[in-house]
Design a protein around this motif. Structure first.
Motif, PDB file in Angstrom:
ATOM      1  N   ARG A  90      49.768 -16.334  -1.654  1.00  0.00           N
ATOM      2  CA  ARG A  90      50.443 -16.256  -0.285  1.00  0.00           C
ATOM      3  C   ARG A  90      49.624 -17.141   0.619  1.00  0.00           C
ATOM      4  O   ARG A  90      50.191 -17.820   1.302  1.00  0.00           O
ATOM      5  N   ARG A  93      51.436 -20.715   0.006  1.00  0.00           N
ATOM      6  CA  ARG A  93      52.710 -20.539   0.767  1.00  0.00           C
ATOM      7  C   ARG A  93      52.495 -20.740   2.149  1.00  0.00           C
ATOM      8  O   ARG A  93      53.111 -21.723   2.798  1.00  0.00           O
ATOM      9  N   HIS A  94      51.455 -20.254   2.709  1.00  0.00           N
ATOM     10  CA  HIS A  94      51.318 -20.224   4.084  1.00  0.00           C
ATOM     11  C   HIS A  94      50.822 -21.602   4.780  1.00  0.00           C
ATOM     12  O   HIS A  94      51.505 -22.192   5.663  1.00  0.00           O
ATOM     13  N   THR A  95      50.066 -22.250   3.963  1.00  0.00           N
ATOM     14  CA  THR A  95      49.639 -23.623   4.190  1.00  0.00           C
ATOM     15  C   THR A  95      50.996 -24.323   4.045  1.00  0.00           C
ATOM     16  O   THR A  95      51.055 -25.290   4.984  1.00  0.00           O
ATOM     17  N   GLU A  96      51.619 -24.491   2.978  1.00  0.00           N
ATOM     18  CA  GLU A  96      52.746 -25.207   2.675  1.00  0.00           C
ATOM     19  C   GLU A  96      53.850 -24.989   3.884  1.00  0.00           C
ATOM     20  O   GLU A  96      54.357 -26.011   4.478  1.00  0.00           O
ATOM     21  N   SER A  97      54.000 -23.789   4.214  1.00  0.00           N
ATOM     22  CA  SER A  97      54.928 -23.568   5.439  1.00  0.00           C
ATOM     23  C   SER A  97      54.558 -23.881   6.823  1.00  0.00           C
ATOM     24  O   SER A  97      55.355 -24.365   7.585  1.00  0.00           O
ATOM     25  N   THR A  98      53.366 -23.815   7.198  1.00  0.00           N
ATOM     26  CA  THR A  98      52.869 -24.086   8.452  1.00  0.00           C
ATOM     27  C   THR A  98      52.372 -25.680   8.666  1.00  0.00           C
ATOM     28  O   THR A  98      52.285 -26.050   9.740  1.00  0.00           O
ATOM     29  N   ARG A  99      51.675 -26.324   7.406  1.00  0.00           N
ATOM     30  CA  ARG A  99      51.416 -27.579   7.611  1.00  0.00           C
ATOM     31  C   ARG A  99      51.852 -28.363   7.154  1.00  0.00           C
ATOM     32  O   ARG A  99      51.516 -29.713   7.018  1.00  0.00           O
ATOM     33  N   GLY A 100      52.867 -28.017   5.963  1.00  0.00           N
ATOM     34  CA  GLY A 100      53.194 -29.075   4.966  1.00  0.00           C
ATOM     35  C   GLY A 100      52.486 -29.130   3.480  1.00  0.00           C
ATOM     36  O   GLY A 100      51.525 -28.898   3.642  1.00  0.00           O
ATOM     37  N   ARG A 101      53.528 -29.515   2.698  1.00  0.00           N
ATOM     38  CA  ARG A 101      52.886 -29.588   1.121  1.00  0.00           C
ATOM     39  C   ARG A 101      51.603 -30.339   0.848  1.00  0.00           C
ATOM     40  O   ARG A 101      50.945 -29.999   0.028  1.00  0.00           O
TER      41      ARG A 101
END
Length: 926
Positions: A90, A93-101
Motif C-alpha cells: 500500500r 502504491r501511495h508513493t507512486e500515486s503521489t510522487r511518481g514511479r
C-alpha cells in the motif's frame, strides 16, 4: 558503558507468563486480523483468548492446550507478516500515486531516471540488454515450514485484506469480506501446521510449483513489459529489444548433495511435472484466446500469409476438415484449435506414464513460440496490431520465459561422490581396484582424466560396461545421462547446470566433464568437442574461496572447457557459498572473503577472455547471506555482475517473495533493477584510491574477526555446549525438508550442515553466526591505528557498501539476541565446565560488539537507523521471548522423560510447535 540493545525481562517475569498482544496497532489490517483471531479463539477454545491478550499462566495449561497456545502464537506471526506485506504494498502504491514511479525505490523507473541524470548513453543499455541474464533459483532447503495447504489459505487472507482496502463496499459487503477472512483463519486453526511425517522430494516439487501457479506465470511477463514501457519513457528516441532475460532456476528434485532421496528417477519425475505445469498454464491461456478471438472472415479479411499458415497447420493436424467445420469462417479460432491439439498431445507425452496420441506434438517450446508469432503476424497483417500486442504477445512472452520446463533444473552433487564414481571407472579401465587409483590431486590422475576426455568414442571403442560399477556409481552416471535424453524429449532448456559442491581442484571439475562425456552429454558423437551441460564449481569454505581464482585460471586454459563455455553463452559460471564460509570463518570474514573472491575471479575471467558470472548461494537468514536485495547486489565488487546474476531463494524466502502477485512483481523488478543499477553505475562510483584504502582496512578487520571466531569454534567445550544448550538434535524431528541434517551420516561439528548450525543458534537466541568476532575486530582496529583508524572506519561506514552492509545487518541481528534467554538455554547443558567456558566468551563478545558497532556508526541505540525493522521486531519479541522460555522448559522435559508414550504424545508436539513458532517470528529457519 555497555549499551543495552533492547529491554530484557525483569527477574520478576515468570517463565510461563504469556506475552501481551494488543489489537490496537494503529494499522487497520493488523487490527482486523487480531480481532478475527480472537473471534476464532472464542469459538473453539475461549481459554486461549487470555493467552493472546497476555493474561494466562501457560504453565497451568494441559499439554494439549499448551500445544494449541503455541499454535495460536505461530498463527499470529503469520497473520502479522501478511498485514506487513499488505502495508508495504500500500505504501509503494501511495508513493507512486503521489510522487511518481521514479520515486519508488527498486523500480526500473527509479534506476533509469538515475541513468538519464548521469548521462548514460542508450548504446550502453542496448549492450546490457544483450548480456542480461537473471535467474533466481528455488531450493527446498531449508524447506518452508508451512504446508502448501497453509500457503493457499494465507494467500486467500492476503487477497481479502486487499479487497477490504477498496472504498466501494457497502457495510453489508464489507462485513461479508471480514467473515470470509475469519473463516480462513478458522481453517488455519483447524489445519495441522506441522508435517506429521518426513516430507518427500515429490512434495517439495509440488511446493515449488505452487508459487508459479499462484503468481509467477502471470507476473513475470508483466515485469518484462514494465521494463519495455520504462525504457520507452526515459529513452523515447530509442527502440529496445527486451529479451526474456529473467527466468527461474530450481534445485528441487535435482539437488542430490547429501540427499539420498533425490535419484535419477525422481529427477525424471520432477522434469515431467515441471513441464506439465507450464504447458497446462499455456493451455489455459490459449483456450481463453480461442474464446476471445471470434473474428470472422466476413468482418475482417484474412491476410494471404496467414491463410497459408493456417492451411499448413490444418493439414498437419490430421483433422483439418473437422476443425474448419467446427469454426467455419473463423480462421484464428481454427488456428488456435490446431495449436491446442498439438499442446494436448505434448502434455500427454510428458506424463509419468506417457500416453502417445495420434497427430502432431511439440518437440520443444520453440515450435509453440513460432506458432504464436504466426498468429501475431496474422492479426497484425489484418490491421489488428493492438489485438496481437495486447492479447497474443503476452502468451508468447510467457512461453519464451518458462518454455516447456517452468524452471531450469540444476543438478547438484558433491565432489566426494563424483570422485568415487571416477575411481570405479578407472579401476574398470585398468583391471584394478578403486583403492588403487592415483591420488585425485596427483599428476597421474590429471593425466588419466585428460586422456579420457581427449579419446574419441568410436564403434571400435565402445563405452564401458557400466553394469560392472556399484549402484551408487551407476546412479551418478544415470543422472548425467538424463540431460541429453530429457533435453531432447522435453525442452532444450530443461536443465540449468551441474553444480559441483566441495570443489577443491581443477581435477574435480574435469572429473565432472568426464562423467558428462561418459553419459552422452557432449554434443559431438565422439565426445571430445563440447559439453552441452554447464559444469559449475561451488566454492564454499574460506579456503576454497581463496583457491578459486587459481583453479579457474588453470581451468579456463583447457581447450575443451573453452569450447564448451563458448557454446554455452560465452560465460563460465562460478557458485559461491555464503553458509559454509560463515560457519568456517564467522560473519565478517565470510563476507570479506566472498567479496575478494569475486573481485579476483572477475579479473581472472577478464584476462582469460571468458567472463565469469556468479551464482550466489544465499539463505534466508543474515548468517547465510540473507540481506536486503538491492543493498546485497550493490555491495558486490564493481564490474563483477555486468548483467548476469543468479541467486538461491531458499525455503521461507520463496513464500515471502512470491506468494502474492503484487509482492512477487515488486521483488522481481527490485532484483532486475538492482542488477541494472550495479552494471551501469558500480564502476563509476568509488575511486580506485579509496577502494584500495578500504580493502586494506577490511582485510585487517576480517583477520581479527576470524581469529576471535576461531577461538570460539575451536574450543574443546563448544560442541558439548552447542548440542545441549540448543535444540540442535531436536531440529531433525521437525519434518521441514527431505534432506538429512548431516552429510554421509557423520556426527562431528565440521560435518554438520550450515543450515542446522544457523537454525539452532537462532532458536537459542545466541545467534553468534550473525555477529561473533566483529566487536573484537573493531576494537583491535581502533587500538592499533588510533584516531586515524577510527576516522577511517567512520568514513568507510558512510562510503564502503561492503562494510555498511555488514554493520547494518550485524546491528539488526544484535537486536534479536537476548542473553537473558540464552542463559536459560545454557542451563540445559549438564557440563558446567562447558557452560562456564563458552557462555562468558559469548557474553563478553556480545557486549563488545554492541559497544563497537555504535562507536563505528556514531549511533545512540542499536539499529536506530531502521525504525521500521525495530517496529516489526518489537511487535514480535514479546511472543518470541515467551516461546523461547517455553521451549527451554519443553526441552528439559523432553530430554528427561523416560516414558516414551508421554514423550511422543505430550511433549514432542508442543516442542516442535515452539521451534516452528520462533522460526515464524523471526521469519527464517536456517
Amino acid at each position: 558503558m555497555t549499551p543495552v540493545p533492547h529491554a530484557v525481562p525483569s527477574e520478576n517475569d515468570t517463565i510461563f507468563a504469556a506475552p501481551v498482544i494488543t489489537g490496537t496497532s494503529g494499522d487497520e489490517a493488523t487490527d482486523i486480523l487480531f480481532q478475527s483471531l480472537i473471534d476464532v479463539c472464542r469459538r473453539h477454545q475461549p481459554e486461549l483468548e487470555r493467552v493472546l491478550r497476555g493474561e494466562a499462566n501457560i504453565s497451568e495449561l494441559t499439554p494439549e492446550l499448551m500445544a494449541r497456545a503455541l499454535q495460536v502464537q505461530g498463527i499470529w506471526f503469520q497473520l502479522l507478516s501478511i498485514a506487513e506485506e499488505n502495508t508495504a504494498m500500500r505504501r509503494r502504491r501511495h508513493t507512486e500515486s503521489t510522487r511518481g514511479r521514479a520515486e519508488v525505490k527498486g523500480t526500473f523507473a527509479n534506476v533509469l531516471a538515475q541513468a538519464v541524470e548521469a548521462g548514460i548513453p542508450a548504446h550502453e543499455l542496448h549492450a546490457l540488454l544483450k548480456e542480461l541474464r537473471i535467474r533466481p533459483t528455488l531450493t527446498a532447503h531449508p524447506t518452508e515450514a508451512k504446508r502448501v495447504t497453509m500457503l493457499e489459505k494465507l494467500r486467500r487472507i492476503y487477497l481479502v485484506l486487499r479487497e477490504l482496502e477498496l472504498p466501494r463496499w457497502t457495510e453489508r459487503e464489507r462485513n461479508a469480506l471480514v467473515a470470509d477472512l475469519r473463516d480462513q483463519i478458522e481453517l488455519i486453526w483447524m489445519t495441522g501446521e506441522l508435517q506429521l511425517e518426513k516430507t518427500t522430494v515429490v512434495r517439495e516439487v509440488s511446493w515449488g510449483l505452487h508459487f508459479f501457479d499462484e503468481s509467477l506465470f502471470e507476473t513475470l511477463p508483466e515485469v518484462l513489459y514494465s521494463l519495455e514501457e520504462t525504457l520507452a519513457e526515459y529513452y523515447p528516441d530509442e527502440r529496445f529489444e527486451v529479451p526474456a532475460f529473467f527466468q527461474f532456476g530450481s534445485w528441487i528434485g535435482g539437488d542430490r548433495d547429501g540427499n539420498p532421496f533425490v535419484t535419477s528417477a525422481v529427477t525424471r519425475t520432477t522434469l515431467k511435472r515441471n513441464a506439465r505445469a507450464s504447458m497446462r498454464r499455456y493451455r489455459t491461456r490459449l483456450m481463453d484466446l480461442g474464446r476471445r478471438l471470434s473474428i470472422t472472415e466476413r468482418a475482417l479479411p484474412t491476410s494471404e500469409g496467414f491463410k497459408a499458415e493456417l492451411a499448413e497447420r490444418l493439414a498437419a493436424s490430421g483433422d483439418g476438415d473437422a476443425i474448419a467445420g467446427r469454426n467455419p469462417g473463423e480462421p484464428y479460432r481454427q488456428f488456435l484449435t490446431c495449436v491446442l491439439g498439438k499442446l494436448d498431445a505434448t502434455i500427454e507425452r510428458n506424463k509419468e506414464e506417457p500416453v502417445v496420441l495420434p497427430g502432431p506434438f511439440y518437440t520443444n517450446a520453440d515450435d509453440l513460440i513460432d506458432d504464436l508469432k504466426a498468429l501475431e503476424r496474422g492479426l497484425d497483417g489484418a490491421g489488428c496490431r493492438s489485438l496481437a500486442v495486447n492479447m497474443v504477445r503476452p502468451v508468447r512472452r510467457m512461453v519464451e520465459i518458462f518454455r516447456f520446463s517452468t524452471v531450469r533444473l540444476d543438478l547438484r552433487e558433491n565432489s566426494t561422490r563424483t570422485t568415487n564414481t571416477l575411481r570405479e571407472m578407472w579401476a574398470l579401465s585398468n583391471d584394478a581396484k578403486p583403492d588403487d587409483a592415483p591420488d585425485v590431486a596427483s599428476r597421474a590422475w590429471r593425466d588419466w582424466l585428460s586422456s579420457e576426455l581427449a579419446t574419441p568414442r568410436t564403434p571400435t571403442l565402445p563405452p564401458r560396461n557400466l553394469k560392472e560399477l556399484s549402484e551408487d556409481a551407476q546412479e551418478t552416471i544415470a543422472t548425467f545421462a538424463l540431460v541429453a535424453e530429457m533435453r531432447a524429449q522435453i525442452d532444450r532448456e530443461a536443465f540449468g547446470a551441474f553444480i559441483l559442491s566441495m570443489t577443491r581442484s581443477v581435477n574435480d571439475i574435469l572429473g565432472a566433464y568426464l562423467l558428462a562425456k561418459e553419459a552422452g552429454c557432449f554434443l559431438d558423437g565422439a565426445g571430445v568437442e563440447i559439453c552441452q551441460l554447464p559444469i559449475v564449481p561451488l566454492f564454499e569454505t574460506i579456503e576454497d574461496l581463496r583457491e578459486g581464482p587459481a583453479i579457474m585460471r588453470e581451468l579456463l586454459a583447457i581447450p575443451v572447457v573453452r569450447r564448451s563455455t563458448r557454446w554455452q553463452g560465452e560465460v563460465q559460471e562460478v557458485m559461491i557459498g555464503y553458509s559454509d564460509s560463515n560457519k568456517d570463518g564467522g560473519y565478517f570474514a565470510s563476507n570479506w572473503e566472498l567479496y575478494k573472491a569475486q573481485a579476483k575471479l572477475t579479473e581472472v575471467g577478464r584476462q582469460a577472455g571468458v567472463p565469469i558470472a556468479f551464482f550466489h548461494g544465499r539463505g534466508g537468514s543474515v548468517s547465510r547471506g540473507g540481506a536486503p536485495t538491492a543493498r546485497a547486489i550493490a555491495a558486490q565488487p564493481p564490474g563483477s555482475i555486468r548483467g548476469r546474476y543468479r541467486v538461491t531463494d531458499q525455503g521461507e524466502i520463496v513464500s515471502f517473495k512470491y506468494s502474492n502477485r503484487g509482492t512477487a512483481a515488486y521483488q522481481m523488478e527490485l532484483t532486475a533493477s538492482s542488477v541494472f543499477e550495479h552494471a551501469l553505475m558500480s564502476e563509476r562510483e568509488t575511486p580506485r584510491s579509496s577502494r584500495n584504502e578500504f580493502d586494506d582496512a577490511l582485510e585487517a578487520l576480517s583477520g581479527a574477526s576470524r581469529a576471535t571466531y576461531g577461538q570460539l569454534i575451536s574450543n574443546e567445550h563448544l560442541v558439548t555446549y552447542f548440542q545441549h544448550a540448543s535444540p540442535l538434535e531436536e531440529l531433525s524431528l521437525l519434518n521441514i525438508g527431505s534432506r538429512p541434517a548431516r552429510r554421509f551420516g557423520a556426527r562431528s561439528l565440521s560435518d554438520l550442515r550450515a543450515i542446522p548450525w544457523v537454525f539452532a543458534w537462532a532458536q537459542n537466541r545466541h545467534i553468534i553466526t550473525g555477529w561473533y568476532g566483529i566487536g573484537s575486530a573493531l576494537k583491535n582496529f581502533i587500538e592499533v591505528r588510533g584516531e586515524v583508524g577510527e576516522a577511517l572506519l567512520r568514513r568507510m561506514f558512510e562510503e564502503s557498501k561492503v562494510l555498511r552492509l555488514v554493520l547494518d545487518e550485524v546491528e539488526k541481528t544484535l537486536r534479536m539476541v537476548d542473553l537473558s534467554i540464552a542463559r536459560e538455554y545454557a542451563t540445559l547443558c549438564p557440563d558446567q565446565t562447558a557452560v562456564d567456558t563458552i557462555f562468558p566468551m559469548i557474553e563478553a563478545e556480545y557486549a563488545l560488539t554492541c559497544e563497537m558497532a555504535l562507536r563505528a556508526s556514531r549511533g545512540k541505540e542499536i539499529a536506530e537507523r531502521y525504525p521500521a525493522f525495530r517496529e516489526r521486531l518489537a511487535q514480535r519479541l514479546p511472543v518470541i521471548n515467551q516461546v523461547s522460555r517455553e521451549q527451554v522448559e519443553l526441552l528439559r522435559r523432553f530430554r528427561a522423560e523416560t516414558d516414551e508414550a508421554r514423550r511422543e504424545d505430550d511433549i514432542k508436539p508442543p516442542l516442535l510447535l515452539s521451534i516452528n513458532c520462533i522460526a515464524n517470528g523471526f521469519g527464517a529457519t536456517g
